[in-house]
Each structure stands twice: as C-alpha cells, then as structure tokens.
Write an enzyme that holds these catalytic residues in place. Structure first.
Site, PDB file in Angstrom:
ATOM      1  N   CYS A  66     -42.650  -2.589  30.528  1.00 57.19           N
ATOM      2  CA  CYS A  66     -43.645  -2.036  29.842  1.00 57.19           C
ATOM      3  C   CYS A  66     -44.058  -3.254  27.903  1.00 57.19           C
ATOM      4  O   CYS A  66     -43.340  -3.867  27.968  1.00 57.19           O
ATOM      5  CB  CYS A  66     -42.752  -1.272  28.603  1.00 57.19           C
ATOM      6  SG  CYS A  66     -42.937   0.053  27.455  1.00 57.19           S
ATOM      7  N   CYS A  70     -40.387  -1.041  22.323  1.00 57.25           N
ATOM      8  CA  CYS A  70     -38.963  -0.173  20.865  1.00 57.25           C
ATOM      9  C   CYS A  70     -37.834  -1.254  21.342  1.00 57.25           C
ATOM     10  O   CYS A  70     -37.141  -1.272  21.627  1.00 57.25           O
ATOM     11  CB  CYS A  70     -39.120   0.763  21.870  1.00 57.25           C
ATOM     12  SG  CYS A  70     -40.313   1.930  22.236  1.00 57.25           S
ATOM     13  N   CYS A  73     -34.963   0.070  23.715  1.00 59.24           N
ATOM     14  CA  CYS A  73     -35.592   0.729  25.383  1.00 59.24           C
ATOM     15  C   CYS A  73     -34.793  -0.572  26.166  1.00 59.24           C
ATOM     16  O   CYS A  73     -36.318  -1.773  25.879  1.00 59.24           O
ATOM     17  CB  CYS A  73     -36.857   0.859  25.164  1.00 59.24           C
ATOM     18  SG  CYS A  73     -37.223   1.430  26.845  1.00 59.24           S
ATOM     19  N   CYS A 110     -38.089  16.329  35.190  1.00 58.14           N
ATOM     20  CA  CYS A 110     -38.917  15.039  34.149  1.00 58.14           C
ATOM     21  C   CYS A 110     -39.707  14.084  34.694  1.00 58.14           C
ATOM     22  O   CYS A 110     -38.230  12.983  34.916  1.00 58.14           O
ATOM     23  CB  CYS A 110     -38.273  14.898  33.342  1.00 58.14           C
ATOM     24  SG  CYS A 110     -37.428  16.750  32.417  1.00 58.14           S
ATOM     25  N   CYS A 141     -42.340  18.026  33.638  1.00 53.55           N
ATOM     26  CA  CYS A 141     -42.712  17.190  32.538  1.00 53.55           C
ATOM     27  C   CYS A 141     -43.048  15.864  32.603  1.00 53.55           C
ATOM     28  O   CYS A 141     -43.034  15.514  33.749  1.00 53.55           O
ATOM     29  CB  CYS A 141     -40.902  17.177  31.225  1.00 53.55           C
ATOM     30  SG  CYS A 141     -41.035  16.971  29.705  1.00 53.55           S
ATOM     31  N   CYS A 201     -43.029  18.320  24.459  1.00 47.77           N
ATOM     32  CA  CYS A 201     -41.018  18.353  23.508  1.00 47.77           C
ATOM     33  C   CYS A 201     -41.303  16.820  23.889  1.00 47.77           C
ATOM     34  O   CYS A 201     -42.014  15.684  23.662  1.00 47.77           O
ATOM     35  CB  CYS A 201     -40.895  17.925  25.094  1.00 47.77           C
ATOM     36  SG  CYS A 201     -39.434  17.481  25.241  1.00 47.77           S
ATOM     37  N   ARG A 279     -32.442  19.497  23.428  1.00 46.14           N
ATOM     38  CA  ARG A 279     -31.912  18.684  24.150  1.00 46.14           C
ATOM     39  C   ARG A 279     -30.636  17.643  24.198  1.00 46.14           C
ATOM     40  O   ARG A 279     -31.163  17.138  23.183  1.00 46.14           O
ATOM     41  CB  ARG A 279     -32.620  18.716  25.795  1.00 46.14           C
ATOM     42  CG  ARG A 279     -32.115  17.915  26.394  1.00 46.14           C
ATOM     43  CD  ARG A 279     -33.348  17.371  27.589  1.00 46.14           C
ATOM     44  NE  ARG A 279     -34.366  18.874  28.432  1.00 46.14           N
ATOM     45  CZ  ARG A 279     -35.336  18.464  27.656  1.00 46.14           C
ATOM     46  NH1 ARG A 279     -36.257  17.406  27.474  1.00 46.14           N
ATOM     47  NH2 ARG A 279     -36.053  20.138  27.937  1.00 46.14           N
TER      48      ARG A 279
END
Ligand code: SAM
Ligand code: DTB
Ligand code: SF4
Length: 354
Positions: A66, A70, A73, A110, A141, A201, A279
């Site tokens: 990616c 971040c 991550c 998800c 999701c 979400c 969650r």
C-alpha cells in the site's frame, strides 16, 4: 443459564446527542473506573441486548504494497514487516471464504484492501464480491480506502451494507501517524458514504502512544458527526515489527496503553454513541479474557471472529466459543438498533431516537 441472565434497563427513547463537548468527554474519562463502567453498562442495557455480541469476519482481499504511510500498518510500502504484496483476489475465492465464515456463524463479512483508493478497473470485481456475499445471506462491509463519488454510488447500487473507514485518532494527532492523507480526506469519504445511504463503520486505534487528550479528541470526532457511525471499531494497536509504531513501542514499553485505559475508551464510546455497535476489534489476541469481559461490560458488543484479522493473528473460533460459554454471552441474531430505527422512520439524520 439462569432466567435472570439478561438484566435489561427500561428501553429509552431519549434522543441521541451529537453535541458533546470535549470537556464533557474528558469528564467521562476522568470518572472513577467503576462509576464509568456502571454508567456505560446502563446505557448499553437501555439500547441493546447486553448478553449478545455480533460476530463479524474479516478477509484481506488485496494484501500489502500500500502506498500510504500509516505508521501502525504492516501493509504500507514504508514498513519493513515482511508482508508480501499480492493482487486483488479472484471473486470466486472470496465467495468461498465468505461461505466458510457463514457456516461458522458469522453474520457480517468484511473485505479489506491495502489501497489508498480503488482503481476504477477494480470496481467490477468489487461489485461482484458485494453481490455474491449478499446472496449468501450475510451483511457486507468493504474497506478500500478513499472513494470518489462515482465509486461510492456503485457500491451503494451493488447493495453494500457498510463501509469501514477509520478516523484512527484525534484530528491533532493524525499528522503524526499518517502523512500521505489528511483527517479531512477521511471525513470527506465518510460523508460520501453517508450521503449514498451506505451504513458507516468508523473508529480507530488506541495504544499508539497517544495521550488521554488524543483519546478524548478521537471519541469527540466520532460522537459529534451529524449522525453517529452505525459501527465503531475500537482497535488496540497490534505492534508489528518493522512499522514505525510497532518499533516505537518495542523501544519504549512504557508507552503501551494499560488495559484499564482501553476499557475506559470503550466505555466512553458506548456512553456517547449509545445506539452504535461498538466493536472490540484488533488486539484481542493478546488481551486477557478478563479485560475482554470488562470491555463487554462497558458496552462492546461486536467482535471479529476467526484466527486472522487482515495480516495479524486473531483470537480464533475455539477460544472465543470457550470465552462466550464462560461469560454467558451469545452471538447476536437480531437487527442492530440504528438500522431498526432507520427502517422505522425512513432515515435518522441528525441523531436517531431508538
Ligand atoms: N486501506 C484501507 C484503509 O486504511 O482505510 C483499509 C484497510 S486498513 C488495514 C483498516 C484499518 O485497520 C485501519 O484504518 C486501522 O484502523 C486498522 N489497523 C491497521 N493496522 C493495524 C494494527 N497494526 N493494529 C490495529 N489496527 C490496525
Ligand atoms: C478495523 O477497524 N479493524 C479491522 C477492520 N477495521 C478492517 C482491521 C484490523 C487490522 C489489524 C492488523 C492486521 O491484521 O494487519
Ligand atoms: Fe494502506 Fe490502509 Fe494500511 Fe494505511 S491502513 S497503509 S491505507 S492498508
């Protein structure tokens, strides 16, 4: 299980507030722990069946490589985590995995992609995945990064139930964690998703070395959205070697959040966003059952099942089944309060009453 198992507070029709001030949220965090958890448990019982926990399953449909940076991550190109980059999965393979999740009792599937944003050429396959999973009777999701209005419309048309897009932390801390996009970029995608009629979400990560004030700002940003997210994932940082934050925590163990502060964050989210599903997301694998039990008491009512999240390990079905049996919890079957309220009033902009 005893007949007294579920103690419900009288249901309330009090309007849901979206005008929380930071001071009010900070004051909730400052309450004596037992008082805070008691209040959160009370709010939980007014709006939800407190012995029911929603089961969701995650699948990484496109892993690694990616371009975003971040700091938490493992899938960022900037991380030296050893997670290899792969292509978008084939639709059939995704549907096979969804069928397994459904057979294991999961209600929501998800699908996550390590993208800054989807490319238009990916959208046909994504739409097929949404349609296929819905045909199996599961809720869908997706979490694919930033969306254009056209992509959002395609997802809505396909019948996507939820879009996950986390604000992750307070607006003021955001730039320390991620530099390749802004907090406002996140809010823009969230409002597109909301406008398109897809359930939202959105949550974040606790334990990234942030201050209490950042946790206040994080909950405040969500609790003052014009309409609260239907689902609020509260992740505990999974510290991955080779990521900025994973390495920082390994070097400064004192920065690790303590369990009580994590439970406080869950409790404040529950009190300020009473109708949302809260969650208990990443990080359960290294959390004691006692801490998880405190989170359920403080109003968490949804988890990810299975032995893997996207790239990190998860608690696993067997240990969760044993925990549910010990705690007298059961998988949620019915409809979530915010969706039920929407069905009754045909939408609830500006805050729903249950
Ligand atoms: N690329 C998309 C995006 O960022 O919106 C979707 C996938 S991304 C992995 C989904 C969320 O997982 C992130 O927003 C973050 O909150 C959470 N996450 C990622 N790595 C994590 C970690 N090491 N510990 C806890 N949560 C994590
Ligand atoms: C969310 O808030 N947590 C999930 C889901 N949304 C996509 C992701 C957790 C990822 C944990 C780290 C990993 O598996 O790489
Ligand atoms: Fe990419 Fe999402 Fe990971 Fe950020 S959190 S690096 S956007 S996969």
């Amino acid at each position: 299980m005893s007949d007294l198992a579920t103690l419900e507070a009288p249901a309330t029709t009090a309007p849901v507030r979206t005008d929380w001030s930071r001071e009010e949220i900070a004051a909730l965090f400052d309450l004596p722990f037992t008082e805070l958890v008691f209040r959160a448990a009370q709010v939980h019982r007014e709006r939800h069946a407190a012995d029911e926990v929603q089961l969701c399953t995650l699948l990484s449909i496109k892993t690694g490589g990616c371009p975003e940076d971040c700091g938490y991550c493992s899938q960022s190109v900037k991380a030296e985590s050893g997670v290899p980059a792969s292509k978008l999965m084939e639709v059939q393979a995704v549907l096979q995995s969804a069928a397994q999740a459904r057979d294991a009792g999961s209600k929501r599937f998800c699908m996550g992609a390590a993208w800054r944003n989807p490319k238009d050429r990916d959208m046909d396959a994504i739409v097929e995945m949404v349609k296929g999973v819905r045909e199996m009777g599961m809720e869908t999701c997706m979490t694919l990064g930033m969306l254009t209005p056209e992509q959002t419309a395609r997802l809505a048309e396909a019948g996507l139930d939820y879009y996950n897009h986390n604000i992750d932390t307070s607006p003021e801390r955001y730039g320390d964690v991620i530099t390749t996009r802004s907090f406002q970029d996140r809010l823009d995608t969230l409002s597109r998703v909301r406008e398109a009629g897809i359930n939202v979400c959105s949550g974040g990560i606790v334990g990234m070395g942030e201050t209490r004030s950042d946790r206040v700002g994080f909950v405040h940003a969500l609790a003052t959205l014009e309409q609260h997210p239907e689902s609020v994932p509260v992740n505990a940082l999974v510290p991955v070697k080779g990521t900025v934050l994973g390495d920082m925590l390994a070097d400064t163990p004192l920065a690790k959040i303590d369990d009580i502060e994590f439970v406080r964050t869950v409790a404040v989210a529950r009190i300020t966003m009473p109708l949302s599903m809260v969650r208990l997301s990443a990080g359960r694998e290294s959390m004691s059952e006692a801490t998880q039990a405190l989170c359920f008491l403080a109003g968490a009512n949804s988890i990810f099942t299975g032995d893997k999240l996207l790239t990190a390990p998860n608690a696993g079905d067997d240990s969760d089944a044993a925990m549910f049996a010990r705690l007298g919890l059961k998988p949620m079957e019915g409809e979530e309060p915010m969706r039920a309220a929407k069905a009754q009033v045909g939408g609830c902009k500006g805050g729903c009453a249950a």
